[in-house]
Design a protein around this motif. Structure first.
Motif, PDB file in Angstrom:
ATOM      1  N   PRO A  86       0.810  -1.224   0.000  1.00  0.00           N
ATOM      2  CA  PRO A  86       0.000   0.000   0.000  1.00  0.00           C
ATOM      3  C   PRO A  86       0.843   1.273   0.000  1.00  0.00           C
ATOM      4  O   PRO A  86       0.453   2.281  -0.593  1.00  0.00           O
ATOM      5  N   VAL A  87       1.997   1.217   0.660  1.00  0.00           N
ATOM      6  CA  VAL A  87       2.854   2.402   0.731  1.00  0.00           C
ATOM      7  C   VAL A  87       3.442   2.717  -0.642  1.00  0.00           C
ATOM      8  O   VAL A  87       3.542   3.878  -1.047  1.00  0.00           O
ATOM      9  N   GLU A  92       3.331   6.213  -5.649  1.00  0.00           N
ATOM     10  CA  GLU A  92       3.140   6.363  -7.090  1.00  0.00           C
ATOM     11  C   GLU A  92       1.939   7.253  -7.393  1.00  0.00           C
ATOM     12  O   GLU A  92       1.945   8.013  -8.370  1.00  0.00           O
ATOM     13  N   LEU A  93       0.922   7.173  -6.556  1.00  0.00           N
ATOM     14  CA  LEU A  93      -0.250   8.027  -6.743  1.00  0.00           C
ATOM     15  C   LEU A  93       0.110   9.495  -6.527  1.00  0.00           C
ATOM     16  O   LEU A  93      -0.255  10.364  -7.330  1.00  0.00           O
ATOM     17  N   LEU A  94       0.850   9.780  -5.461  1.00  0.00           N
ATOM     18  CA  LEU A  94       1.223  11.168  -5.180  1.00  0.00           C
ATOM     19  C   LEU A  94       2.168  11.725  -6.240  1.00  0.00           C
ATOM     20  O   LEU A  94       2.133  12.924  -6.547  1.00  0.00           O
ATOM     21  N   MET A 173       5.480  12.804   2.640  1.00  0.00           N
ATOM     22  CA  MET A 173       4.451  12.861   1.604  1.00  0.00           C
ATOM     23  C   MET A 173       4.701  14.028   0.653  1.00  0.00           C
ATOM     24  O   MET A 173       4.387  13.945  -0.540  1.00  0.00           O
ATOM     25  N   GLY A 174       5.291  15.094   1.165  1.00  0.00           N
ATOM     26  CA  GLY A 174       5.681  16.188   0.285  1.00  0.00           C
ATOM     27  C   GLY A 174       6.752  15.753  -0.702  1.00  0.00           C
ATOM     28  O   GLY A 174       6.687  16.068  -1.894  1.00  0.00           O
ATOM     29  N   LEU A 175       7.741  14.993  -0.216  1.00  0.00           N
ATOM     30  CA  LEU A 175       8.786  14.479  -1.107  1.00  0.00           C
ATOM     31  C   LEU A 175       8.205  13.581  -2.186  1.00  0.00           C
ATOM     32  O   LEU A 175       8.690  13.560  -3.323  1.00  0.00           O
ATOM     33  N   LYS A 180      10.401  10.017  -7.150  1.00  0.00           N
ATOM     34  CA  LYS A 180       9.850   8.677  -7.320  1.00  0.00           C
ATOM     35  C   LYS A 180      10.133   7.825  -6.081  1.00  0.00           C
ATOM     36  O   LYS A 180      11.280   7.612  -5.711  1.00  0.00           O
ATOM     37  N   ARG A 181       9.093   7.386  -5.425  1.00  0.00           N
ATOM     38  CA  ARG A 181       9.126   6.445  -4.301  1.00  0.00           C
ATOM     39  C   ARG A 181      10.304   6.683  -3.344  1.00  0.00           C
ATOM     40  O   ARG A 181      11.121   5.787  -3.103  1.00  0.00           O
ATOM     41  N   PRO A 182      10.406   7.858  -2.737  1.00  0.00           N
ATOM     42  CA  PRO A 182      11.555   8.129  -1.863  1.00  0.00           C
ATOM     43  C   PRO A 182      11.609   7.228  -0.634  1.00  0.00           C
ATOM     44  O   PRO A 182      12.701   6.852  -0.191  1.00  0.00           O
ATOM     45  N   PHE A 183      10.458   6.884  -0.080  1.00  0.00           N
ATOM     46  CA  PHE A 183      10.461   6.014   1.101  1.00  0.00           C
ATOM     47  C   PHE A 183      10.992   4.632   0.737  1.00  0.00           C
ATOM     48  O   PHE A 183      11.824   4.070   1.453  1.00  0.00           O
ATOM     49  N   CYS A 184      10.523   4.078  -0.369  1.00  0.00           N
ATOM     50  CA  CYS A 184      10.984   2.752  -0.803  1.00  0.00           C
ATOM     51  C   CYS A 184      12.479   2.741  -1.083  1.00  0.00           C
ATOM     52  O   CYS A 184      13.182   1.789  -0.740  1.00  0.00           O
ATOM     53  N   ARG A 185      12.956   3.780  -1.701  1.00  0.00           N
ATOM     54  CA  ARG A 185      14.337   3.791  -2.180  1.00  0.00           C
ATOM     55  C   ARG A 185      15.351   4.038  -1.070  1.00  0.00           C
ATOM     56  O   ARG A 185      16.445   3.457  -1.089  1.00  0.00           O
TER      57      ARG A 185
END
Length: 251
Positions: A86-87, A92-94, A173-175, A180-185
């Motif tokens: 979900p994250v 990708e949606l944002l 969420m701003g990032l 592209k997917r900063p949390f994942c990366r």
């Protein structure tokens, strides 16, 4: 290509629904194969990272959780990140927001391994507190905010630490609007766990350098901002296969 994106979006939505449909709470003793907060009022599964921290705090080896994550990683590599998390879907949606985008090199992706080692294992082991979960924006988004909105007693307990978590969530969420997917990366410890399995899990993308024209379309479309001809199937690849079908060099 469009059909592939639609199918993956449906799988991501299904992953969110199955993780948070409320009606399968008997599964809460099983770690979710994707990142999802245990404390979410509708959550069906345990948080895999929260479970690892719990065992670090009580100083036991989480054999069941490691077995589940090892099985998922062995079968899919980081495919869970690309298809059901979900994250990942949220990021990708944002990123679809019509704002100017920025590129940040994946050379900093090693940071998620530091997060895994320090915030998930070392600090909880010594402080007896699950610090990643305390700071995790997913918990704030899926549990902290909904619970505070729905219960006046919880709102009465809100203090500075809650607002710190809100700030972390807002910043991340701003990032996501620009990157592209900063949390994942760069942050996700679950992605760090799955990453090494990309070397052995089935589902490799075949890249034929002899057929590559260097147009860069595969790299531009990659949700992880990979240099696809060079980095596909690597530690940062989430097996989304968006690049496949763009040209005859990838299959």
């Amino acid at each position: 290509m469009r059909g592939g994106k639609s199918r993956r979006a449906l799988w991501q939505a299904l992953g969110f629904v199955l993780s948070n449909s409320y009606f399968f709470k008997f599964l809460k003793y099983i770690p979710c194969p994707a990142l999802n907060c245990y404390a979410c009022p509708a959550a069906n599964f345990a948080c895999p990272i929260g479970t690892l921290q719990h065992f670090a705090v009580i100083r036991r080896i989480p054999l069941f959780t490691l077995g589940i994550l090892g099985a998922v990683g062995s079968l899919f590599g980081r495919g869970a990140c690309g298809w059901i998390c979900p994250v990942g879907g949220l990021q990708e949606l944002l990123y679809k927001a019509p704002v100017r985008k920025i590129h940040v090199s994946n050379r900093f992706s090693f940071l998620r391994f530091i997060v895994l080692a320090v915030l998930v294992f070392i600090i909880p082991f010594f402080t007896l507190e699950p610090w990643f979960s305390k700071l995790c924006f997913v918990g704030t988004l899926e549990a902290g905010i909904p619970l505070a909105l729905g219960d006046q007693r919880i709102r009465a307990l809100i203090g500075p630490f809650f607002w710190l978590k809100i700030g972390i969530t807002a910043a991340l969420m701003g990032l996501m609007l620009f990157m592209k997917r900063p949390f994942c990366r760069f942050i996700c410890p679950l992605g760090a766990i799955y990453s090494p399995f990309n070397r052995v899990a089935p589902g490799f993308v075949t890249a034929r350098t002899d057929l590559c024209t260097g147009c860069g379309e595969c790299t531009r479309t990659c949700p992880m901002d990979l240099d696809v001809p060079r980095e596909v199937n690597g530690l940062n690849c989430i097996r989304c296969r968006r690049c496949v079908g763009l040209c005859k060099a990838l299959s």
